[in-house]
Design a protein around this motif. Structure first.
Motif, PDB file in Angstrom:
ATOM      1  N   PRO A  11      22.185 -12.560  19.638  1.00 53.86           N
ATOM      2  CA  PRO A  11      21.227 -12.655  20.906  1.00 53.86           C
ATOM      3  C   PRO A  11      21.336 -14.168  21.361  1.00 53.86           C
ATOM      4  CG  PRO A  11      20.317 -12.513  18.684  1.00 53.86           C
ATOM      5  CD  PRO A  11      21.850 -12.331  18.243  1.00 53.86           C
ATOM      6  N   ASP A  12      21.245 -13.965  22.590  1.00 51.39           N
ATOM      7  CA  ASP A  12      21.242 -15.391  23.446  1.00 51.39           C
ATOM      8  C   ASP A  12      19.657 -15.846  23.676  1.00 51.39           C
ATOM      9  OD1 ASP A  12      23.999 -15.400  23.996  1.00 51.39           O
ATOM     10  OD2 ASP A  12      24.134 -13.832  25.200  1.00 51.39           O
ATOM     11  N   SER A  13      18.638 -14.763  23.790  1.00 50.32           N
ATOM     12  CA  SER A  13      17.343 -15.323  24.333  1.00 50.32           C
ATOM     13  C   SER A  13      16.765 -15.531  23.104  1.00 50.32           C
ATOM     14  CB  SER A  13      16.924 -14.405  25.034  1.00 50.32           C
ATOM     15  OG  SER A  13      16.545 -12.992  24.395  1.00 50.32           O
ATOM     16  N   TYR A  14      15.558 -16.481  23.057  1.00 50.01           N
ATOM     17  CA  TYR A  14      14.858 -16.608  21.757  1.00 50.01           C
ATOM     18  C   TYR A  14      14.312 -15.403  21.627  1.00 50.01           C
ATOM     19  CZ  TYR A  14      15.435 -21.611  22.631  1.00 50.01           C
ATOM     20  OH  TYR A  14      15.849 -22.962  22.913  1.00 50.01           O
ATOM     21  N   TYR A  15      13.878 -14.749  22.371  1.00 50.28           N
ATOM     22  CA  TYR A  15      13.100 -13.257  22.308  1.00 50.28           C
ATOM     23  C   TYR A  15      14.073 -12.434  21.389  1.00 50.28           C
ATOM     24  CZ  TYR A  15      11.374  -8.552  23.324  1.00 50.28           C
ATOM     25  OH  TYR A  15      11.343  -7.126  23.437  1.00 50.28           O
ATOM     26  N   GLY A  16      15.201 -12.459  21.837  1.00 49.13           N
ATOM     27  CA  GLY A  16      16.364 -11.449  21.299  1.00 49.13           C
ATOM     28  C   GLY A  16      16.466 -11.915  19.737  1.00 49.13           C
TER      29      GLY A  16
ATOM     30  N   HIS B 158       0.796  -1.229  -0.159  1.00 50.33           N
ATOM     31  CA  HIS B 158       0.040   0.036  -0.201  1.00 50.33           C
ATOM     32  C   HIS B 158       0.785   1.199   0.139  1.00 50.33           C
ATOM     33  CE1 HIS B 158      -3.591  -2.514   0.298  1.00 50.33           C
ATOM     34  NE2 HIS B 158      -3.066  -3.095   1.138  1.00 50.33           N
ATOM     35  N   ARG B 159       2.213   1.134  -0.520  1.00 51.86           N
ATOM     36  CA  ARG B 159       3.064   2.325  -0.627  1.00 51.86           C
ATOM     37  C   ARG B 159       2.983   2.963   0.513  1.00 51.86           C
ATOM     38  NH1 ARG B 159       4.381   3.010  -6.293  1.00 51.86           N
ATOM     39  NH2 ARG B 159       3.551   1.482  -7.320  1.00 51.86           N
ATOM     40  N   VAL B 160       3.016   2.515   1.692  1.00 52.05           N
ATOM     41  CA  VAL B 160       3.487   3.460   3.043  1.00 52.05           C
ATOM     42  C   VAL B 160       4.736   3.782   2.742  1.00 52.05           C
ATOM     43  CG1 VAL B 160       3.664   3.410   5.667  1.00 52.05           C
ATOM     44  CG2 VAL B 160       1.796   2.087   4.154  1.00 52.05           C
ATOM     45  N   PRO B 161       5.332   5.035   3.018  1.00 54.21           N
ATOM     46  CA  PRO B 161       6.780   5.478   2.831  1.00 54.21           C
ATOM     47  C   PRO B 161       7.552   5.138   4.119  1.00 54.21           C
ATOM     48  CG  PRO B 161       5.184   7.289   2.790  1.00 54.21           C
ATOM     49  CD  PRO B 161       4.368   6.233   3.039  1.00 54.21           C
ATOM     50  N   ARG B 162       7.132   5.003   5.262  1.00 47.43           N
ATOM     51  CA  ARG B 162       7.834   5.241   6.284  1.00 47.43           C
ATOM     52  C   ARG B 162       7.470   4.008   7.319  1.00 47.43           C
ATOM     53  NH1 ARG B 162      11.949   6.160   9.041  1.00 47.43           N
ATOM     54  NH2 ARG B 162      12.297   7.660  10.447  1.00 47.43           N
ATOM     55  N   LEU B 163       8.259   3.507   7.938  1.00 42.56           N
ATOM     56  CA  LEU B 163       8.505   2.624   8.942  1.00 42.56           C
ATOM     57  C   LEU B 163       9.212   2.717  10.085  1.00 42.56           C
ATOM     58  CD1 LEU B 163       6.791  -0.191   9.983  1.00 42.56           C
ATOM     59  CD2 LEU B 163       8.632  -1.490   8.555  1.00 42.56           C
ATOM     60  N   ILE B 164       8.876   2.680  11.337  1.00 42.17           N
ATOM     61  CA  ILE B 164       9.822   2.635  12.280  1.00 42.17           C
ATOM     62  C   ILE B 164       9.483   1.366  13.447  1.00 42.17           C
ATOM     63  CG2 ILE B 164      10.692   3.975  14.421  1.00 42.17           C
ATOM     64  CD1 ILE B 164       9.933   6.193  13.315  1.00 42.17           C
ATOM     65  N   TYR B 165      10.417   0.363  13.466  1.00 39.34           N
ATOM     66  CA  TYR B 165      10.530  -0.664  14.261  1.00 39.34           C
ATOM     67  C   TYR B 165      10.820  -0.587  15.599  1.00 39.34           C
ATOM     68  CZ  TYR B 165      11.639  -5.452  15.363  1.00 39.34           C
ATOM     69  OH  TYR B 165      11.996  -6.542  16.188  1.00 39.34           O
ATOM     70  N   ALA B 166      10.158  -1.378  16.645  1.00 37.11           N
ATOM     71  CA  ALA B 166      10.457  -1.340  17.936  1.00 37.11           C
ATOM     72  C   ALA B 166      11.523  -2.442  18.317  1.00 37.11           C
ATOM     73  CB  ALA B 166       9.067  -1.466  18.943  1.00 37.11           C
ATOM     74  N   SER B 167      12.653  -2.233  17.876  1.00 34.02           N
ATOM     75  CA  SER B 167      13.711  -3.112  18.320  1.00 34.02           C
ATOM     76  C   SER B 167      14.211  -3.091  19.706  1.00 34.02           C
ATOM     77  CB  SER B 167      14.812  -3.103  17.274  1.00 34.02           C
ATOM     78  OG  SER B 167      15.742  -4.237  17.437  1.00 34.02           O
ATOM     79  N   SER B 168      15.031  -4.074  19.783  1.00 30.27           N
ATOM     80  CA  SER B 168      15.283  -4.466  21.489  1.00 30.27           C
ATOM     81  C   SER B 168      16.808  -4.664  21.659  1.00 30.27           C
ATOM     82  CB  SER B 168      14.720  -5.626  21.841  1.00 30.27           C
ATOM     83  OG  SER B 168      15.298  -6.021  23.129  1.00 30.27           O
ATOM     84  N   MET B 169      17.155  -4.075  22.915  1.00 34.39           N
ATOM     85  CA  MET B 169      18.689  -4.331  23.203  1.00 34.39           C
ATOM     86  C   MET B 169      19.054  -5.751  23.450  1.00 34.39           C
ATOM     87  SD  MET B 169      18.947  -5.478  26.758  1.00 34.39           S
ATOM     88  CE  MET B 169      17.534  -5.759  28.188  1.00 34.39           C
ATOM     89  N   THR B 170      17.983  -6.571  23.439  1.00 40.79           N
ATOM     90  CA  THR B 170      18.334  -8.040  23.498  1.00 40.79           C
ATOM     91  C   THR B 170      19.016  -8.868  22.309  1.00 40.79           C
ATOM     92  OG1 THR B 170      16.020  -8.375  22.968  1.00 40.79           O
ATOM     93  CG2 THR B 170      16.490  -8.672  25.198  1.00 40.79           C
ATOM     94  N   ALA B 171      18.790  -7.876  21.120  1.00 37.82           N
ATOM     95  CA  ALA B 171      19.582  -8.139  19.849  1.00 37.82           C
ATOM     96  C   ALA B 171      20.989  -8.286  19.921  1.00 37.82           C
ATOM     97  CB  ALA B 171      19.253  -7.080  18.691  1.00 37.82           C
ATOM     98  N   TYR B 172      21.688  -7.708  20.953  1.00 37.16           N
ATOM     99  CA  TYR B 172      23.192  -7.602  21.161  1.00 37.16           C
ATOM    100  C   TYR B 172      23.660  -8.888  21.726  1.00 37.16           C
ATOM    101  CZ  TYR B 172      23.298  -2.823  20.283  1.00 37.16           C
ATOM    102  OH  TYR B 172      22.955  -1.529  19.575  1.00 37.16           O
TER     103      TYR B 172
END
Ligand SMILES: NC(=O)c1ccc[n+]([C@@H]2O[C@H](COP(=O)([O-])OP(=O)(O)OC[C@H]3O[C@@H](n4cnc5c(N)ncnc54)[C@H](O)[C@@H]3O)[C@@H](O)[C@H]2O)c1
Length: 336
Positions: free
Chosen positions: A136-141, A106-120
Protein backbone atom coordinates in the motif's frame (compact mmCIF):
# COMPACT_ATOMS: atom_id res chain seq x y z
CA UNK A 1 -28.37 -15.13 13.94
CA UNK A 2 -27.41 -12.33 16.29
CA UNK A 3 -25.03 -10.08 14.35
CA UNK A 4 -23.07 -7.03 15.51
CA UNK A 5 -22.35 -4.52 12.74
CA UNK A 6 -19.68 -1.96 13.66
CA UNK A 7 -19.95 1.20 11.56
CA UNK A 8 -23.50 0.11 10.78
CA UNK A 9 -24.84 3.67 10.53
CA UNK A 10 -22.56 4.41 7.54
CA UNK A 11 -23.04 3.97 3.80
CA UNK A 12 -22.21 0.27 3.42
CA UNK A 13 -23.31 -0.56 6.98
CA UNK A 14 -26.89 0.68 6.52
CA UNK A 15 -27.32 -1.32 3.32
CA UNK A 16 -25.88 -4.41 4.98
CA UNK A 17 -28.05 -3.96 8.07
CA UNK A 18 -31.22 -3.52 6.01
CA UNK A 19 -30.52 -6.75 4.17
CA UNK A 20 -29.62 -8.67 7.34
CA UNK A 21 -32.79 -7.50 9.10
CA UNK A 22 -34.78 -8.47 5.99
CA UNK A 23 -33.32 -11.97 6.27
CA UNK A 24 -34.59 -12.20 9.84
CA UNK A 25 -31.31 -11.61 11.70
CA UNK A 26 -31.11 -9.76 15.01
CA UNK A 27 -28.76 -6.82 14.27
CA UNK A 28 -27.01 -4.53 16.74
CA UNK A 29 -25.12 -1.58 15.35
CA UNK A 30 -22.18 0.03 17.14
CA UNK A 31 -21.18 3.38 15.67
CA UNK A 32 -19.72 6.63 17.03
CA UNK A 33 -21.59 8.70 14.42
CA UNK A 34 -18.35 10.39 13.35
CA UNK A 35 -19.35 10.07 9.71
CA UNK A 36 -23.04 9.20 9.97
CA UNK A 37 -26.07 9.52 12.18
CA UNK A 38 -28.27 7.08 14.04
CA UNK A 39 -31.16 8.62 12.08
CA UNK A 40 -30.10 6.52 9.08
CA UNK A 41 -30.17 3.22 10.99
CA UNK A 42 -32.66 0.91 9.24
CA UNK A 43 -35.85 -0.04 11.08
CA UNK A 44 -35.59 -3.28 12.99
CA UNK A 45 -31.93 -2.84 14.01
CA UNK A 46 -30.76 -1.71 17.44
CA UNK A 47 -28.29 1.17 17.70
CA UNK A 48 -25.66 1.52 20.41
CA UNK A 49 -23.37 4.52 20.46
CA UNK A 50 -19.81 3.26 20.75
CA UNK A 51 -16.29 3.94 19.60
CA UNK A 52 -14.11 1.05 18.43
CA UNK A 53 -11.04 2.81 19.78
CA UNK A 54 -12.54 2.46 23.29
CA UNK A 55 -12.79 -1.21 24.30
CA UNK A 56 -14.94 -0.27 27.30
CA UNK A 57 -17.61 0.96 24.88
CA UNK A 58 -17.59 -2.37 22.98
CA UNK A 59 -17.68 -4.53 26.08
CA UNK A 60 -21.37 -4.07 27.07
CA UNK A 61 -22.55 -5.15 23.60
CA UNK A 62 -20.10 -8.00 23.01
CA UNK A 63 -20.53 -9.39 26.53
CA UNK A 64 -24.10 -10.26 25.57
CA UNK A 65 -22.71 -12.61 22.91
CA UNK A 66 -23.11 -12.71 19.14
CA UNK A 67 -23.03 -15.29 16.37
CA UNK A 68 -21.11 -13.01 14.00
CA UNK A 69 -19.53 -9.58 13.73
CA UNK A 70 -19.34 -7.52 10.55
CA UNK A 71 -16.63 -4.96 11.22
CA UNK A 72 -17.07 -1.85 9.06
CA UNK A 73 -16.32 0.96 11.48
CA UNK A 74 -13.45 2.96 10.11
CA UNK A 75 -11.96 6.23 9.01
CA UNK A 76 -12.58 6.11 5.25
CA UNK A 77 -10.68 9.04 3.77
CA UNK A 78 -7.31 8.67 2.04
CA UNK A 79 -6.78 12.45 2.34
CA UNK A 80 -7.62 12.60 6.04
CA UNK A 81 -5.24 9.72 6.74
CA UNK A 82 -2.37 11.78 5.30
CA UNK A 83 -3.43 14.79 7.42
CA UNK A 84 -3.95 12.80 10.60
CA UNK A 85 -2.05 9.52 10.38
CA UNK A 86 -2.27 8.80 14.09
CA UNK A 87 -6.05 9.25 14.11
CA UNK A 88 -6.31 6.96 11.08
CA UNK A 89 -4.06 4.36 12.72
CA UNK A 90 -6.06 4.47 15.92
CA UNK A 91 -9.45 4.06 14.25
CA UNK A 92 -8.57 1.61 11.49
CA UNK A 93 -5.86 -0.56 13.03
CA UNK A 94 -6.17 -0.17 16.80
CA UNK A 95 -9.98 -0.14 16.50
CA UNK A 96 -9.84 -3.43 14.58
CA UNK A 97 -7.50 -4.97 17.17
CA UNK A 98 -10.04 -3.99 19.85
CA UNK A 99 -12.86 -5.62 17.89
CA UNK A 100 -10.82 -8.82 17.40
CA UNK A 101 -9.99 -8.91 21.11
CA UNK A 102 -13.59 -8.53 22.28
CA UNK A 103 -14.57 -11.26 19.80
CA UNK A 104 -12.05 -13.58 21.45
CA UNK A 105 -13.01 -12.53 24.97
CA UNK A 106 -16.67 -13.30 24.35
CA UNK A 107 -16.19 -16.33 22.09
CA UNK A 108 -17.74 -14.82 19.00
CA UNK A 109 -17.17 -17.51 16.33
CA UNK A 110 -17.30 -15.39 13.16
CA UNK A 111 -15.80 -12.07 12.02
CA UNK A 112 -15.97 -10.43 8.60
CA UNK A 113 -13.70 -7.45 8.05
CA UNK A 114 -14.24 -4.57 5.61
CA UNK A 115 -10.89 -4.47 3.89
CA UNK A 116 -9.93 -2.32 0.93
CA UNK A 117 -8.40 -2.46 -2.52
CA UNK A 118 -5.98 0.23 -1.30
CA UNK A 119 -4.10 -2.62 0.43
CA UNK A 120 -2.61 -3.54 -2.96
CA UNK A 121 -1.02 -0.19 -3.80
CA UNK A 122 0.33 -0.13 -7.35
CA UNK A 123 0.46 -3.75 -8.39
CA UNK A 124 2.22 -5.38 -11.30
CA UNK A 125 -0.73 -7.58 -12.15
CA UNK A 126 -4.02 -6.02 -13.33
CA UNK A 127 -6.75 -7.31 -12.97
CA UNK A 128 -5.39 -7.97 -9.51
CA UNK A 129 -5.98 -11.31 -7.78
CA UNK A 130 -5.86 -11.71 -4.00
CA UNK A 131 -2.57 -13.62 -4.32
CA UNK A 132 -0.77 -10.48 -5.50
CA UNK A 133 1.61 -9.05 -2.85
CA UNK A 134 0.33 -5.92 -1.08
CA UNK A 135 2.40 -2.76 -1.05
CA UNK A 136 0.00 0.00 0.00
CA UNK A 137 1.15 3.54 -0.85
CA UNK A 138 -1.50 5.52 1.01
CA UNK A 139 -1.45 5.78 4.80
CA UNK A 140 -5.09 4.65 4.73
CA UNK A 141 -4.12 1.57 2.69
CA UNK A 142 -1.40 0.80 5.22
CA UNK A 143 -3.75 0.91 8.22
CA UNK A 144 -6.48 -1.10 6.43
CA UNK A 145 -3.91 -3.72 5.41
CA UNK A 146 -2.33 -3.83 8.88
CA UNK A 147 -5.77 -4.38 10.40
CA UNK A 148 -6.42 -7.18 7.91
CA UNK A 149 -3.18 -8.86 8.97
CA UNK A 150 -4.17 -8.60 12.66
CA UNK A 151 -7.51 -10.22 11.88
CA UNK A 152 -5.98 -13.16 9.99
CA UNK A 153 -2.89 -13.61 12.17
CA UNK A 154 -5.17 -13.79 15.20
CA UNK A 155 -7.43 -16.40 13.63
CA UNK A 156 -4.35 -18.49 12.78
CA UNK A 157 -2.97 -18.47 16.34
CA UNK A 158 -2.52 -22.05 17.54
CA UNK A 159 -3.29 -21.06 21.14
CA UNK A 160 -6.86 -19.87 20.63
CA UNK A 161 -9.26 -21.47 23.10
CA UNK A 162 -12.21 -20.87 20.85
CA UNK A 163 -11.76 -20.68 17.05
CA UNK A 164 -12.58 -17.44 15.25
CA UNK A 165 -13.49 -17.87 11.57
CA UNK A 166 -12.46 -14.70 9.74
CA UNK A 167 -12.92 -13.38 6.23
CA UNK A 168 -11.66 -10.11 4.76
CA UNK A 169 -13.58 -8.59 1.90
CA UNK A 170 -11.32 -6.29 -0.11
CA UNK A 171 -13.89 -3.92 -1.50
CA UNK A 172 -13.08 -1.72 -4.49
CA UNK A 173 -14.84 1.65 -5.11
CA UNK A 174 -18.33 1.05 -3.76
CA UNK A 175 -21.08 3.36 -5.02
CA UNK A 176 -24.84 3.69 -4.84
CA UNK A 177 -27.78 5.31 -3.06
CA UNK A 178 -26.83 6.55 0.39
CA UNK A 179 -23.23 7.38 -0.42
CA UNK A 180 -21.93 10.73 0.73
CA UNK A 181 -21.78 13.39 -1.95
CA UNK A 182 -21.32 16.45 0.17
CA UNK A 183 -18.15 15.16 1.73
CA UNK A 184 -14.92 16.14 -0.06
CA UNK A 185 -13.11 13.33 1.73
CA UNK A 186 -15.13 10.50 0.24
CA UNK A 187 -15.45 8.59 -3.02
CA UNK A 188 -14.80 10.35 -6.31
CA UNK A 189 -18.19 9.54 -7.84
CA UNK A 190 -20.07 11.10 -4.92
CA UNK A 191 -17.82 14.15 -5.07
CA UNK A 192 -18.50 14.60 -8.80
CA UNK A 193 -22.26 14.18 -8.30
CA UNK A 194 -22.32 16.71 -5.48
CA UNK A 195 -20.28 19.27 -7.40
CA UNK A 196 -22.43 19.01 -10.51
CA UNK A 197 -25.59 19.34 -8.42
CA UNK A 198 -24.21 22.49 -6.83
CA UNK A 199 -22.89 23.83 -10.18
CA UNK A 200 -19.30 23.78 -8.93
CA UNK A 201 -16.26 22.85 -11.05
CA UNK A 202 -14.99 19.27 -11.10
CA UNK A 203 -11.34 18.73 -10.27
CA UNK A 204 -9.44 15.75 -11.64
CA UNK A 205 -6.12 14.99 -10.01
CA UNK A 206 -3.32 13.95 -12.37
CA UNK A 207 -4.07 13.26 -16.04
CA UNK A 208 -7.36 11.48 -15.27
CA UNK A 209 -6.21 8.29 -16.96
CA UNK A 210 -5.87 6.46 -13.63
CA UNK A 211 -8.52 3.74 -13.40
CA UNK A 212 -10.89 2.67 -10.63
CA UNK A 213 -13.16 -0.33 -10.29
CA UNK A 214 -16.65 0.88 -9.33
CA UNK A 215 -18.88 -1.77 -7.80
CA UNK A 216 -22.53 -1.19 -7.01
CA UNK A 217 -23.64 -1.36 -3.38
CA UNK A 218 -26.28 -4.10 -3.89
CA UNK A 219 -23.64 -6.37 -5.42
CA UNK A 220 -21.29 -5.67 -2.51
CA UNK A 221 -24.00 -6.58 -0.02
CA UNK A 222 -24.61 -9.82 -1.96
CA UNK A 223 -20.91 -10.47 -1.38
CA UNK A 224 -21.18 -9.88 2.39
CA UNK A 225 -24.22 -12.15 2.62
CA UNK A 226 -22.49 -14.77 0.50
CA UNK A 227 -19.43 -14.76 2.76
CA UNK A 228 -21.58 -14.92 5.89
CA UNK A 229 -23.66 -17.81 4.57
CA UNK A 230 -20.64 -19.80 3.32
CA UNK A 231 -18.30 -19.86 6.29
CA UNK A 232 -16.89 -23.25 5.32
CA UNK A 233 -15.53 -21.97 2.01
CA UNK A 234 -14.69 -18.41 3.07
CA UNK A 235 -13.10 -18.82 6.54
CA UNK A 236 -9.49 -17.65 6.52
CA UNK A 237 -9.90 -16.14 3.06
CA UNK A 238 -9.26 -12.66 1.67
CA UNK A 239 -11.67 -11.97 -1.16
CA UNK A 240 -11.95 -9.16 -3.72
CA UNK A 241 -15.34 -7.51 -4.23
CA UNK A 242 -15.14 -5.38 -7.36
CA UNK A 243 -16.96 -5.18 -10.66
CA UNK A 244 -13.95 -6.50 -12.54
CA UNK A 245 -14.23 -3.53 -14.94
CA UNK A 246 -11.99 -0.48 -14.96
CA UNK A 247 -13.09 3.10 -15.67
CA UNK A 248 -10.67 5.99 -15.99
CA UNK A 249 -11.48 9.13 -14.00
CA UNK A 250 -11.82 11.07 -17.28
CA UNK A 251 -14.36 8.49 -18.44
CA UNK A 252 -16.17 8.71 -15.11
CA UNK A 253 -16.44 12.51 -15.37
CA UNK A 254 -17.73 12.25 -18.96
CA UNK A 255 -20.35 9.65 -17.99
CA UNK A 256 -21.59 11.64 -14.99
CA UNK A 257 -21.81 14.84 -17.07
CA UNK A 258 -23.60 13.02 -19.89
CA UNK A 259 -26.04 11.61 -17.37
CA UNK A 260 -26.86 15.20 -16.38
CA UNK A 261 -27.35 16.15 -20.03
CA UNK A 262 -24.17 18.23 -20.14
CA UNK A 263 -22.34 17.94 -23.49
CA UNK A 264 -18.62 17.23 -23.50
CA UNK A 265 -16.54 20.36 -23.14
CA UNK A 266 -19.37 22.45 -21.69
CA UNK A 267 -18.56 22.03 -18.03
CA UNK A 268 -15.77 23.48 -15.92
CA UNK A 269 -13.46 20.47 -15.50
CA UNK A 270 -10.09 21.34 -13.98
CA UNK A 271 -6.91 19.36 -13.65
CA UNK A 272 -4.69 19.53 -10.58
CA UNK A 273 -1.41 17.82 -9.69
CA UNK A 274 -1.70 14.18 -8.70
CA UNK A 275 -2.11 13.47 -4.99
CA UNK A 276 -0.09 11.10 -2.83
CA UNK A 277 -1.29 7.54 -2.53
CA UNK A 278 -3.05 7.52 -5.94
CA UNK A 279 -3.07 4.04 -7.46
CA UNK A 280 -2.58 4.11 -11.23
CA UNK A 281 -4.43 1.05 -12.48
CA UNK A 282 -7.16 -0.49 -10.37
CA UNK A 283 -9.21 -3.44 -11.52
CA UNK A 284 -10.26 -6.43 -9.44
CA UNK A 285 -9.85 -10.03 -10.45
CA UNK A 286 -13.14 -11.36 -9.09
CA UNK A 287 -12.78 -15.03 -9.92
CA UNK A 288 -12.17 -16.13 -6.31
CA UNK A 289 -15.54 -14.88 -5.00
CA UNK A 290 -17.25 -16.65 -7.89
CA UNK A 291 -15.37 -19.86 -7.18
CA UNK A 292 -15.91 -19.82 -3.39
CA UNK A 293 -19.58 -18.86 -3.19
CA UNK A 294 -20.86 -18.14 -6.68
CA UNK A 295 -20.76 -14.37 -6.34
CA UNK A 296 -21.20 -12.35 -9.49
CA UNK A 297 -21.89 -8.58 -9.68
CA UNK A 298 -25.17 -8.02 -11.51
CA UNK A 299 -25.31 -4.24 -11.95
CA UNK A 300 -23.62 -2.40 -14.80
CA UNK A 301 -21.96 0.91 -14.01
CA UNK A 302 -24.62 2.79 -16.01
CA UNK A 303 -27.51 1.08 -14.20
CA UNK A 304 -25.90 1.80 -10.84
CA UNK A 305 -25.26 5.44 -11.74
CA UNK A 306 -28.86 5.89 -12.84
CA UNK A 307 -30.14 4.40 -9.58
CA UNK A 308 -27.78 6.59 -7.55
CA UNK A 309 -28.91 9.73 -9.37
CA UNK A 310 -32.58 8.83 -8.97
CA UNK A 311 -32.02 8.39 -5.25
CA UNK A 312 -30.33 11.76 -5.04
CA UNK A 313 -33.04 13.50 -7.04
CA UNK A 314 -30.67 14.26 -9.92
CA UNK A 315 -33.18 12.76 -12.33
CA UNK A 316 -36.67 11.81 -11.28
CA UNK A 317 -37.63 8.19 -11.79
CA UNK A 318 -39.09 7.83 -15.27
CA UNK A 319 -37.61 11.11 -16.49
CA UNK A 320 -35.28 11.22 -19.46
CA UNK A 321 -31.81 10.89 -18.08
CA UNK A 322 -30.37 12.59 -21.16
CA UNK A 323 -28.64 9.69 -22.71
CA UNK A 324 -28.11 7.73 -19.56
CA UNK A 325 -31.40 5.87 -19.90
CA UNK A 326 -30.43 4.82 -23.39
CA UNK A 327 -27.00 3.79 -22.21
CA UNK A 328 -28.44 1.83 -19.32
CA UNK A 329 -30.79 0.03 -21.67
CA UNK A 330 -28.02 -0.97 -24.01
CA UNK A 331 -26.00 -2.45 -21.19
CA UNK A 332 -28.78 -4.60 -19.76
CA UNK A 333 -27.90 -8.17 -20.56
CA UNK A 334 -24.27 -7.21 -20.45
CA UNK A 335 -24.11 -7.33 -16.68
CA UNK A 336 -20.67 -7.84 -15.23
N1 LIG B 1 -16.88 2.88 0.44
C1 LIG B 1 -15.91 2.20 -0.17
O1 LIG B 1 -15.73 2.30 -1.41
C2 LIG B 1 -15.03 1.25 0.62
C3 LIG B 1 -14.09 0.48 -0.08
C4 LIG B 1 -13.28 -0.39 0.64
C5 LIG B 1 -13.40 -0.50 2.00
N2 LIG B 1 -14.31 0.28 2.65
C6 LIG B 1 -14.41 0.12 4.11
O2 LIG B 1 -15.75 -0.18 4.43
C7 LIG B 1 -16.09 0.37 5.70
C8 LIG B 1 -17.37 1.20 5.60
O3 LIG B 1 -17.16 2.25 4.66
P1 LIG B 1 -18.31 3.26 4.21
O4 LIG B 1 -18.03 3.64 2.81
O5 LIG B 1 -19.63 2.72 4.59
O6 LIG B 1 -17.94 4.53 5.09
P2 LIG B 1 -18.82 5.35 6.15
O7 LIG B 1 -17.97 6.46 6.64
O8 LIG B 1 -20.13 5.69 5.55
O9 LIG B 1 -19.04 4.27 7.30
C9 LIG B 1 -18.11 4.08 8.34
C10 LIG B 1 -18.87 4.16 9.64
O10 LIG B 1 -17.94 3.95 10.72
C11 LIG B 1 -18.26 4.88 11.75
N3 LIG B 1 -17.04 5.08 12.54
C12 LIG B 1 -15.93 5.77 12.19
N4 LIG B 1 -15.04 5.74 13.18
C13 LIG B 1 -15.59 5.00 14.19
C14 LIG B 1 -15.18 4.62 15.48
N5 LIG B 1 -13.98 4.98 15.95
N6 LIG B 1 -16.00 3.86 16.23
C15 LIG B 1 -17.22 3.48 15.77
N7 LIG B 1 -17.68 3.84 14.56
C16 LIG B 1 -16.88 4.59 13.77
C17 LIG B 1 -18.73 6.12 11.03
O11 LIG B 1 -19.51 6.97 11.86
C18 LIG B 1 -19.53 5.51 9.88
O12 LIG B 1 -20.87 5.32 10.24
C19 LIG B 1 -14.87 1.15 6.16
O13 LIG B 1 -14.14 0.35 7.06
C20 LIG B 1 -14.08 1.37 4.89
O14 LIG B 1 -12.68 1.47 5.15
C21 LIG B 1 -15.13 1.15 2.00
Amino acid sequence: MKIIVTGGAGFIGTHLTRRLVGHGHDVIIIDNESNSSRASVPAGARFVFGDVTKPEELEPVFSQGADAVCHLAGQVSIIRAFDNPIGDLRTNTEGTINVVRVCLAHRVPRLIYASSMTAYGDTDVVPTPESEPCRPDSYYGITKFAAERYVHATAERPDLECPLAVTSLRMFSVFGPGQAWDNPYQGVLGIFLGRIQRGEPITIFGDGEQTRDFVFIDDVIDGWLGALENTDSTAGRIINLGSGRPHSINELAAKVLAAHGIPEGEYDVRYAPTRPGEQRRVQADISLARELFGWQPKTSFEEGLLETMQWAGGTGPGEDANGLTAQAETTIGERT
